[in-house]
Design a protein around this motif. Structure first.
Motif, mmCIF file in Angstrom:
data_model
loop_
_atom_site.group_PDB
_atom_site.id
_atom_site.type_symbol
_atom_site.label_atom_id
_atom_site.label_comp_id
_atom_site.label_asym_id
_atom_site.label_seq_id
_atom_site.Cartn_x
_atom_site.Cartn_y
_atom_site.Cartn_z
ATOM 1 N N PHE A 150 1.993 -9.242 8.032
ATOM 2 C CA PHE A 150 1.053 -8.005 7.503
ATOM 3 C C PHE A 150 0.675 -6.949 6.648
ATOM 4 O O PHE A 150 -0.457 -6.341 6.675
ATOM 5 C CB PHE A 150 -0.354 -8.388 8.929
ATOM 6 N N ALA A 151 1.338 -6.348 6.891
ATOM 7 C CA ALA A 151 1.558 -5.056 5.992
ATOM 8 C C ALA A 151 0.240 -5.021 4.797
ATOM 9 O O ALA A 151 0.416 -3.673 4.619
ATOM 10 C CB ALA A 151 3.188 -4.591 5.158
ATOM 11 N N SER A 152 1.032 -6.095 3.959
ATOM 12 C CA SER A 152 -0.234 -6.222 2.928
ATOM 13 C C SER A 152 -1.664 -5.650 3.066
ATOM 14 O O SER A 152 -2.744 -6.025 2.237
ATOM 15 C CB SER A 152 0.329 -7.476 1.987
ATOM 16 N N ARG A 153 -1.720 -6.774 4.082
ATOM 17 C CA ARG A 153 -3.550 -5.774 4.611
ATOM 18 C C ARG A 153 -4.141 -5.176 5.401
ATOM 19 O O ARG A 153 -4.839 -4.547 5.795
ATOM 20 C CB ARG A 153 -3.819 -7.564 5.640
ATOM 21 N N VAL A 154 -2.594 -4.389 5.916
ATOM 22 C CA VAL A 154 -3.263 -2.693 5.864
ATOM 23 C C VAL A 154 -3.183 -1.506 5.469
ATOM 24 O O VAL A 154 -2.591 -1.266 4.481
ATOM 25 C CB VAL A 154 -1.760 -2.309 6.941
ATOM 26 N N GLU A 155 -4.673 -1.174 5.654
ATOM 27 C CA GLU A 155 -5.114 -0.540 4.404
ATOM 28 C C GLU A 155 -4.479 1.340 4.371
ATOM 29 O O GLU A 155 -4.164 1.404 3.355
ATOM 30 C CB GLU A 155 -6.755 -0.383 4.590
ATOM 31 N N ASN A 156 -3.845 1.247 5.905
ATOM 32 C CA ASN A 156 -3.317 3.127 5.246
ATOM 33 C C ASN A 156 -1.677 2.347 5.870
ATOM 34 O O ASN A 156 -1.442 3.001 6.585
ATOM 35 C CB ASN A 156 -3.918 3.792 6.515
ATOM 36 N N LEU A 157 -1.262 1.740 5.384
ATOM 37 C CA LEU A 157 0.453 1.419 4.963
ATOM 38 C C LEU A 157 1.023 2.835 5.377
ATOM 39 O O LEU A 157 2.028 2.702 6.101
ATOM 40 C CB LEU A 157 0.946 0.414 4.159
ATOM 41 N N ARG A 209 -5.778 0.293 10.267
ATOM 42 C CA ARG A 209 -7.232 -0.137 9.270
ATOM 43 C C ARG A 209 -6.032 -1.730 8.940
ATOM 44 O O ARG A 209 -5.363 -1.966 8.023
ATOM 45 C CB ARG A 209 -7.413 0.775 7.829
ATOM 46 N N LEU A 210 -7.164 -2.498 8.974
ATOM 47 C CA LEU A 210 -6.428 -4.029 8.431
ATOM 48 C C LEU A 210 -7.498 -5.051 8.242
ATOM 49 O O LEU A 210 -8.676 -4.791 8.784
ATOM 50 C CB LEU A 210 -5.752 -4.498 9.896
ATOM 51 N N ALA A 215 -13.391 -8.757 6.033
ATOM 52 C CA ALA A 215 -13.874 -7.294 6.831
ATOM 53 C C ALA A 215 -12.738 -6.337 7.179
ATOM 54 O O ALA A 215 -11.548 -6.786 6.851
ATOM 55 C CB ALA A 215 -14.679 -7.903 8.201
ATOM 56 N N VAL A 216 -12.766 -5.210 7.190
ATOM 57 C CA VAL A 216 -11.699 -4.342 7.855
ATOM 58 C C VAL A 216 -11.236 -3.943 9.258
ATOM 59 O O VAL A 216 -12.513 -3.298 9.307
ATOM 60 C CB VAL A 216 -11.549 -3.183 6.397
#
Length: 285
Positions: A150-157, A209-210, A215-216
């Motif tokens: 789910f790293a691709s969906r984490v906005e603040n990776l 932030r996912l 939604a985020v």
């Protein structure tokens, strides 16, 4: 590890704790000379002294057994699978904690970040990841930082990596675990080369932030451990509970639990600056 004498292992644990021989000897109420003899193999510690040294060095129960075996003693601390019949009460206690946290995600992990138990709300993290990463044992650290997780969906990776990777490195160093060291090397390779960005000191805690179904979501998490375990399995289990960082995230998660999700115009998360779904529900799926 099993071929090294107990004194060498004790010296390694003492250095990890950044203690001199004199410091540790004073804490344990023995002479520094005696401790020196133990570390060099000229003297063998009694079982009682060895466990006292391990206690002051905060040695995990699994490693205390290794110290005992290296000194010629039988291991003291048991290790059983969580599914063992005599751990039924502990297993139910963990499930109760996880269920009680719904509709927010909560999961139990072992010392290697492998998923042990989880509540239904954890699907918010698992949805859409590569099937191979969900083959047991599911490693949540890998799942969170792997490009197919789910790293691709984490906005603040970048911020999350800057927090998690040093934590994993410290854990590998403190435990001497080759498995954790290998996991750290693997996860470092998934990110861009160069140093990790420093943590944002303006944050009270790390926000996550996912993106999820339009939604985020904004989360922060807490970690719980057993207070006085006498079993290796229980000592190594941690419960990670995720809390909504804003009202919109809480609403989205309640909607998921009720079978609806929020999908209309995103708002701004007041805590972490991300966006979160608004209020119009539609059926989940």
């Amino acid at each position: 590890m099993h071929d090294r004498h107990v004194g060498e292992l004790l010296r390694e644990w003492r250095r990890r704790c950044k203690l001199s021989q004199l410091d540790l000897a004073l804490q344990v109420d023995i002479s520094a000379r005696h401790l020196s003899f133990v570390e060099t193999g000229r003297s063998l510690p009694s079982r009682t002294m060895l466990l006292r040294l391990a206690d002051h060095l905060r040695v995990p129960l699994r490693e205390r057994n290794r110290l005992l075996v290296a000194a010629g003693y039988a291991p003291t601390f048991r290790q059983r699978p969580l599914e063992a019949p005599d751990l039924a009460a502990a297993r139910e206690a963990i499930r109760q904690v996880l269920r009680g946290h719904e509709p927010y995600p909560a999961l139990a992990l072992d010392s290697r970040w492998n998923l042990v138990l989880a509540n239904d709300a954890v699907e918010v993290f698992l949805e859409g990841v590569e099937p191979a990463l969900l083959q047991p044992p599911v490693n949540m650290m890998r799942l969170g930082l792997h490009p197919g997780g789910f790293a691709s969906r984490v906005e603040n990776l970048a911020q999350v990596r800057a927090f998690l990777l040093p934590r994993l490195a410290r854990q590998a160093l403190q435990t001497g675990s080759a498995e954790l060291s290998a996991l750290h090397e693997e996860l470092v390779a998934y990110g861009p080369p160069g140093e990790l960005p420093p943590p944002d000191l303006a944050e009270v805690m790390l926000p996550i932030r996912l993106r999820h179904r339009g939604a985020v979501l904004c989360f922060f998490n807490t970690v719980t451990t057993f207070g006085a375990p006498f079993d290796i399995t229980l000592e190594e289990i941690v419960i990670e509970a995720y809390f909504p960082g804003d009202a919109r995230t809480a609403e989205h998660l309640r909607g998921l639990a009720a079978g609806v999700v929020n999908t209309e115009s995103p708002g701004v998360c007041p805590r972490c600056g991300g966006t979160a779904g608004a209020t119009s529900p539609r059926p989940a799926g």
